[in-house]
Design an enzyme around this catalytic site. Structure first.
Site, PDB file in Angstrom:
ATOM      1  CB  SER A  61      -0.938   0.003   1.214  1.00 22.85           C
ATOM      2  OG  SER A  61      -0.210  -0.115   2.424  1.00 22.85           O
ATOM      3  N   GLY A  98      -1.958  -4.474   1.035  1.00 21.43           N
ATOM      4  CA  GLY A  98      -2.066  -5.723   1.775  1.00 21.43           C
ATOM      5  C   GLY A  98      -1.087  -6.795   1.361  1.00 21.43           C
ATOM      6  CG  ASN A 126       1.248  -5.660   4.717  1.00 22.96           C
ATOM      7  OD1 ASN A 126       0.899  -4.830   5.544  1.00 22.96           O
ATOM      8  ND2 ASN A 126       1.074  -5.477   3.416  1.00 22.96           N
ATOM      9  CG  ASP A 209      -4.589   4.722   7.869  1.00 24.54           C
ATOM     10  OD1 ASP A 209      -3.671   5.552   8.001  1.00 24.54           O
ATOM     11  OD2 ASP A 209      -4.741   4.048   6.832  1.00 24.54           O
ATOM     12  CG  HIS A 212      -2.081   3.583   4.526  1.00 20.07           C
ATOM     13  ND1 HIS A 212      -3.069   2.979   5.275  1.00 20.07           N
ATOM     14  CD2 HIS A 212      -1.430   2.586   3.883  1.00 20.07           C
ATOM     15  CE1 HIS A 212      -3.031   1.667   5.076  1.00 20.07           C
ATOM     16  NE2 HIS A 212      -2.041   1.410   4.240  1.00 20.07           N
TER      17      HIS A 212
END
Length: 239
Positions: A61, A98, A126, A209, A212
């Site tokens: 991402s 992701g 991740n 969030d 990001h």
């Protein structure tokens, strides 16, 4: 807030986001996203008789520019710098939100259908946040590098380093960071020490969030990448 607290907050936000909203993409979704993102990148007209070369940004991402327009993600910002210098390169954004190192290993073959001159590998975050064994991340990233080299022996490869917050435990945090330094040495690739340097943990540079990057944050990512990428592009053109 001290540095450790910032990283702990960053980790908690990212863990909740990963657990709550990210799903494994289908092959069709991967192909569609890659096509859309690569189509949004433009290049300046190259000098006559100079082949336009391809830079592939292969990541998650962070590369995809989650929450932003494609032209606000760092690969597009890199393209702007390339064009301003008149360099004959086209940036392809192959980021997928992701994505893990295992997922990247599975989909890299799709990208290798086209020639690659410069390959920027940004994966592993991740894995770390899901507690995947760093040895597995090392193996997967190494296989991606090997596959790219097998198909494109002359390609320059850049590895974007990542770090984990202290809340993951000192041993895990250290082993994870060493994945990138070891790979850079073992595979003889250029290393961006920490692609989120100057952005991680800074609320002003991250979206709601907390994980990001904002548009401003993506500009800093572009700076971090460009520091390593620019000398490579200039050297390749001169050779």
């Amino acid at each position: 807030m001290n540095k450790n607290s910032k990283y702990i907050s960053l980790f908690l936000a990212l863990f909740l986001t990963l657990a709550g909203c990210e799903q494994a993409p289908t092959t069709e979704q991967v192909a569609t996203e890659q096509q859309v993102q690569s189509d949004t990148t433009t290049t300046a007209e190259a000098p006559k008789n100079e082949r336009i070369k391809t830079i592939v940004f292969f990541g998650n991402s962070l590369t995809a520019g989650y929450g932003l327009e494609p032209d606000q993600a760092f690969p597009a910002l890199i393209q702007e710098r390339i064009d301003s210098m008149g360099l004959p390169y086209k940036a392809v954004n192959a980021g997928l939100s992701g994505e893990t190192s295992a997922g990247g290993k599975s989909r890299i073959d799709w990208l290798l259908k086209q020639p690659i001159d410069v390959f920027v590998l940004e994966l592993g975050a991740n894995d770390g946040l899901r507690g995947i064994d760093p040895a597995s991340t090392y193996d997967n990233l190494g296989m991606i590098i090997d596959k790219v080299r097998e198909q494109n022996p002359e390609a320059e490869i850049i590895l974007a380093g990542m770090q984990m917050p202290p809340s993951m435990g000192q041993r895990f945090t250290k082993e994870f960071e060493q994945v990138y330094t070891r790979l850079a040495e073992d595979k003889d690739v250029a290393l961006i020490p920490f692609i989120l340097e100057g952005v991680a943990g800074d609320r002003a540079l991250n979206q709601g969030d907390g994980i990001h990057p904002t548009i401003e944050g993506q500009h800093i990512l572009a700076d971090n990448v460009w520091t390593v990428l620019e000398p490579i592009l200039v050297a390749k053109r001169a050779s």
